[in-house]
Design an enzyme around this catalytic site. Sequence first.
Site, PDB file in Angstrom:
ATOM      1  N   TYR A  89       2.733   1.105   3.763  1.00 52.54           N
ATOM      2  CA  TYR A  89       2.261  -0.289   3.691  1.00 52.54           C
ATOM      3  C   TYR A  89       1.451  -0.684   4.928  1.00 52.54           C
ATOM      4  O   TYR A  89       0.789  -1.713   4.922  1.00 52.54           O
ATOM      5  CB  TYR A  89       3.434  -1.278   3.530  1.00 52.54           C
ATOM      6  CG  TYR A  89       4.296  -1.069   2.299  1.00 52.54           C
ATOM      7  CD1 TYR A  89       3.909  -0.200   1.285  1.00 52.54           C
ATOM      8  CD2 TYR A  89       5.487  -1.747   2.152  1.00 52.54           C
ATOM      9  CE1 TYR A  89       4.713  -0.002   0.170  1.00 52.54           C
ATOM     10  CE2 TYR A  89       6.293  -1.562   1.035  1.00 52.54           C
ATOM     11  CZ  TYR A  89       5.900  -0.681   0.055  1.00 52.54           C
ATOM     12  OH  TYR A  89       6.701  -0.498  -1.051  1.00 52.54           O
ATOM     13  N   LEU A 118       8.783  -9.093 -10.823  1.00 48.04           N
ATOM     14  CA  LEU A 118       8.003 -10.188 -11.419  1.00 48.04           C
ATOM     15  C   LEU A 118       6.700  -9.677 -12.008  1.00 48.04           C
ATOM     16  O   LEU A 118       6.276 -10.123 -13.084  1.00 48.04           O
ATOM     17  CB  LEU A 118       7.700 -11.250 -10.353  1.00 48.04           C
ATOM     18  CG  LEU A 118       8.949 -11.848  -9.698  1.00 48.04           C
ATOM     19  CD1 LEU A 118       8.571 -12.732  -8.516  1.00 48.04           C
ATOM     20  CD2 LEU A 118       9.758 -12.658 -10.722  1.00 48.04           C
ATOM     21  N   ILE A 135      13.877  -7.107  -4.765  1.00 49.79           N
ATOM     22  CA  ILE A 135      13.086  -7.302  -3.538  1.00 49.79           C
ATOM     23  C   ILE A 135      11.731  -7.937  -3.861  1.00 49.79           C
ATOM     24  O   ILE A 135      10.677  -7.330  -3.668  1.00 49.79           O
ATOM     25  CB  ILE A 135      12.910  -5.956  -2.787  1.00 49.79           C
ATOM     26  CG1 ILE A 135      12.472  -4.820  -3.739  1.00 49.79           C
ATOM     27  CG2 ILE A 135      14.195  -5.572  -2.064  1.00 49.79           C
ATOM     28  CD1 ILE A 135      12.078  -3.524  -3.018  1.00 49.79           C
ATOM     29  N   LYS A 146       8.259  -9.924  -3.744  1.00 43.56           N
ATOM     30  CA  LYS A 146       7.267 -10.191  -2.688  1.00 43.56           C
ATOM     31  C   LYS A 146       6.488 -11.442  -3.058  1.00 43.56           C
ATOM     32  O   LYS A 146       6.133 -11.646  -4.230  1.00 43.56           O
ATOM     33  CB  LYS A 146       6.323  -8.988  -2.579  1.00 43.56           C
ATOM     34  CG  LYS A 146       5.068  -9.240  -1.758  1.00 43.56           C
ATOM     35  CD  LYS A 146       3.857  -9.540  -2.627  1.00 43.56           C
ATOM     36  CE  LYS A 146       2.669 -10.009  -1.835  1.00 43.56           C
ATOM     37  NZ  LYS A 146       1.538 -10.452  -2.691  1.00 43.56           N
ATOM     38  N   SER A 147       6.196 -12.278  -2.081  1.00 45.96           N
ATOM     39  CA  SER A 147       5.218 -13.343  -2.278  1.00 45.96           C
ATOM     40  C   SER A 147       4.562 -13.663  -0.951  1.00 45.96           C
ATOM     41  O   SER A 147       5.182 -13.566   0.108  1.00 45.96           O
ATOM     42  CB  SER A 147       5.857 -14.614  -2.849  1.00 45.96           C
ATOM     43  OG  SER A 147       4.857 -15.618  -2.952  1.00 45.96           O
ATOM     44  N   ARG A 179       6.998 -20.005  -2.868  1.00 47.43           N
ATOM     45  CA  ARG A 179       7.555 -18.971  -3.749  1.00 47.43           C
ATOM     46  C   ARG A 179       8.564 -18.103  -2.998  1.00 47.43           C
ATOM     47  O   ARG A 179       9.582 -17.699  -3.553  1.00 47.43           O
ATOM     48  CB  ARG A 179       6.438 -18.082  -4.297  1.00 47.43           C
ATOM     49  CG  ARG A 179       5.595 -18.754  -5.367  1.00 47.43           C
ATOM     50  CD  ARG A 179       4.510 -17.789  -5.781  1.00 47.43           C
ATOM     51  NE  ARG A 179       3.773 -18.254  -6.942  1.00 47.43           N
ATOM     52  CZ  ARG A 179       2.721 -17.609  -7.439  1.00 47.43           C
ATOM     53  NH1 ARG A 179       2.295 -16.483  -6.883  1.00 47.43           N
ATOM     54  NH2 ARG A 179       2.091 -18.076  -8.492  1.00 47.43           N
ATOM     55  N   ASN A 236      12.203 -17.767  -4.540  1.00 49.31           N
ATOM     56  CA  ASN A 236      12.675 -16.439  -4.965  1.00 49.31           C
ATOM     57  C   ASN A 236      14.010 -16.067  -4.319  1.00 49.31           C
ATOM     58  O   ASN A 236      14.695 -15.158  -4.783  1.00 49.31           O
ATOM     59  CB  ASN A 236      11.635 -15.360  -4.635  1.00 49.31           C
ATOM     60  CG  ASN A 236      10.362 -15.500  -5.463  1.00 49.31           C
ATOM     61  OD1 ASN A 236      10.323 -16.247  -6.449  1.00 49.31           O
ATOM     62  ND2 ASN A 236       9.309 -14.813  -5.067  1.00 49.31           N
TER      63      ASN A 236
HETATM   64  N1  NAP Z   1       9.100   2.119  -3.821  1.00 47.80           N
HETATM   65  C1  NAP Z   1       7.936   1.898  -4.402  1.00 47.80           C
HETATM   66  O1  NAP Z   1       7.221   2.795  -4.847  1.00 47.80           O
HETATM   67  C2  NAP Z   1       7.497   0.461  -4.544  1.00 47.80           C
HETATM   68  C3  NAP Z   1       6.411   0.156  -5.397  1.00 47.80           C
HETATM   69  C4  NAP Z   1       6.040  -1.170  -5.534  1.00 47.80           C
HETATM   70  C5  NAP Z   1       6.723  -2.145  -4.822  1.00 47.80           C
HETATM   71  N2  NAP Z   1       7.742  -1.821  -3.963  1.00 47.80           N
HETATM   72  C6  NAP Z   1       8.462  -2.859  -3.152  1.00 47.80           C
HETATM   73  O2  NAP Z   1       8.913  -3.872  -4.016  1.00 47.80           O
HETATM   74  C7  NAP Z   1       8.378  -5.119  -3.612  1.00 47.80           C
HETATM   75  C8  NAP Z   1       8.199  -6.027  -4.815  1.00 47.80           C
HETATM   76  O3  NAP Z   1       7.352  -5.455  -5.776  1.00 47.80           O
HETATM   77  P1  NAP Z   1       5.839  -5.938  -6.004  1.00 47.80           P
HETATM   78  O4  NAP Z   1       5.282  -6.528  -4.755  1.00 47.80           O
HETATM   79  O5  NAP Z   1       5.131  -4.771  -6.608  1.00 47.80           O
HETATM   80  O6  NAP Z   1       5.968  -6.987  -7.173  1.00 47.80           O
HETATM   81  P2  NAP Z   1       6.754  -8.376  -7.437  1.00 47.80           P
HETATM   82  O7  NAP Z   1       7.548  -8.764  -6.249  1.00 47.80           O
HETATM   83  O8  NAP Z   1       7.389  -8.225  -8.746  1.00 47.80           O
HETATM   84  O9  NAP Z   1       5.578  -9.365  -7.701  1.00 47.80           O
HETATM   85  C9  NAP Z   1       4.707  -9.784  -6.712  1.00 47.80           C
HETATM   86  C10 NAP Z   1       3.647 -10.601  -7.419  1.00 47.80           C
HETATM   87  O10 NAP Z   1       4.262 -11.724  -8.071  1.00 47.80           O
HETATM   88  C11 NAP Z   1       3.743 -12.926  -7.525  1.00 47.80           C
HETATM   89  N3  NAP Z   1       4.881 -13.851  -7.362  1.00 47.80           N
HETATM   90  C12 NAP Z   1       5.835 -13.820  -6.396  1.00 47.80           C
HETATM   91  N4  NAP Z   1       6.724 -14.814  -6.585  1.00 47.80           N
HETATM   92  C13 NAP Z   1       6.332 -15.503  -7.703  1.00 47.80           C
HETATM   93  C14 NAP Z   1       6.857 -16.612  -8.382  1.00 47.80           C
HETATM   94  N5  NAP Z   1       7.957 -17.227  -7.953  1.00 47.80           N
HETATM   95  N6  NAP Z   1       6.199 -17.037  -9.487  1.00 47.80           N
HETATM   96  C15 NAP Z   1       5.096 -16.400  -9.915  1.00 47.80           C
HETATM   97  N7  NAP Z   1       4.556 -15.337  -9.304  1.00 47.80           N
HETATM   98  C16 NAP Z   1       5.163 -14.874  -8.199  1.00 47.80           C
HETATM   99  C17 NAP Z   1       3.123 -12.543  -6.207  1.00 47.80           C
HETATM  100  O11 NAP Z   1       2.022 -13.358  -5.934  1.00 47.80           O
HETATM  101  P3  NAP Z   1       1.854 -14.168  -4.544  1.00 47.80           P
HETATM  102  O12 NAP Z   1       2.045 -13.175  -3.422  1.00 47.80           O
HETATM  103  O13 NAP Z   1       0.476 -14.697  -4.645  1.00 47.80           O
HETATM  104  O14 NAP Z   1       2.932 -15.219  -4.561  1.00 47.80           O
HETATM  105  C18 NAP Z   1       2.646 -11.111  -6.458  1.00 47.80           C
HETATM  106  O15 NAP Z   1       1.399 -11.128  -7.133  1.00 47.80           O
HETATM  107  C19 NAP Z   1       7.071  -4.712  -2.901  1.00 47.80           C
HETATM  108  O16 NAP Z   1       6.522  -5.750  -2.130  1.00 47.80           O
HETATM  109  C20 NAP Z   1       7.555  -3.525  -2.128  1.00 47.80           C
HETATM  110  O17 NAP Z   1       8.281  -3.938  -0.970  1.00 47.80           O
HETATM  111  C21 NAP Z   1       8.145  -0.530  -3.834  1.00 47.80           C
END
Ligand code: NAP
Length: 262
Positions: free
Chosen positions: A54, A191, A228, A230-231, A236, A240
């Site tokens: 990251y 999400l 976990i 992310k926002s 948010r 969350n």
């Molecule tokens: N191990 C792996 O291979 C792997 C892969 C992917 C992710 N991860 C980890 O998992 C974490 C979470 O996954 P992710 O970042 O892929 O996806 P996520 O947390 O499911 O979704 C993030 C997305 O949702 C939006 N969002 C956040 N809160 C919201 C809400 N309350 N209402 C509507 N939309 C919302 C965010 O936009 P905004 O930022 O604009 O709010 C962003 O576009 C990552 O940050 C990382 O730390 C690990």
Amino acid sequence: MAEATAVPVTALPNGVDMPMIGFGTWGLRGRDGRAALRAALDTGYRHIDTATMYGNESDVGAVLAESGLSRLDVFITTKLPPRRAGREHATLAESLRALGTDRVDLWLIHWPVPGPMLSEVWRDFLALRDQGCVRAVGVSNYSLAQIDRLIESTGQAPAVNQIPWSPARHDPALLAGHAERGVAVEGYSPLKGTNLDHPVLAGIAASHGVTPAQVVLRWHLEHGITVIPKSSHPERVTANFDLLGFSLTPEEVERIDGLPRR
Ligand SMILES: NC(=O)c1ccc[n+]([C@@H]2O[C@H](COP(=O)([O-])OP(=O)(O)OC[C@H]3O[C@@H](n4cnc5c(N)ncnc54)[C@H](OP(=O)(O)O)[C@@H]3O)[C@@H](O)[C@H]2O)c1
């Protein structure tokens, strides 16, 4: 700074407790990323998920240092990129330096390491844990078959497998397989993989006076899955984390299981 509320924990081996609500940091870097991290700590998150890939471990380290929080109060996860296989010691040293700490709480192999290296890297992970540089070790994006290879070669299962999870990906057999092996499931992209406009989520959210996103995150906790989100938006980030003032009935959980993705 808010006091950490009583976030439930997943008990990992050797007395390590992993808070079940963590803050995802993929894509959070620089000034805006640090602002989001500050908002997370101010809200009460005490579990931060980062990774060498990251490119933001130094941002996490800087925000933790300026927060005034004790290092012991925040659970930090970072991850080894598979292309660094064979260079575990050096990579962990870089992570610790960037994070400004002498050990992390959880270190994961970010993606399966190819072929014969699979078990070798796992052996090095166990050795570094035994040396005290990390409190718990695990994997990410591993299949149960790959986890079995690690267990067969070392007798030790990963503490955690971090894998994509969301209602659309709900897989009771996969959950049971992890439980049988004593591996905690940590769900990522909760999400992103969900249609937050789905009427089932809207209805359940309205009945609890919360948002569909909060319902989806709470659904993970009901299944015992660490989540976990992310926002980059402070409001948010706060919402969350606000998952403990309501719960879902078994019937609501069942209606959410398997909802289609967006
Ligand atoms: N191990 C792996 O291979 C792997 C892969 C992917 C992710 N991860 C980890 O998992 C974490 C979470 O996954 P992710 O970042 O892929 O996806 P996520 O947390 O499911 O979704 C993030 C997305 O949702 C939006 N969002 C956040 N809160 C919201 C809400 N309350 N209402 C509507 N939309 C919302 C965010 O936009 P905004 O930022 O604009 O709010 C962003 O576009 C990552 O940050 C990382 O730390 C690990």
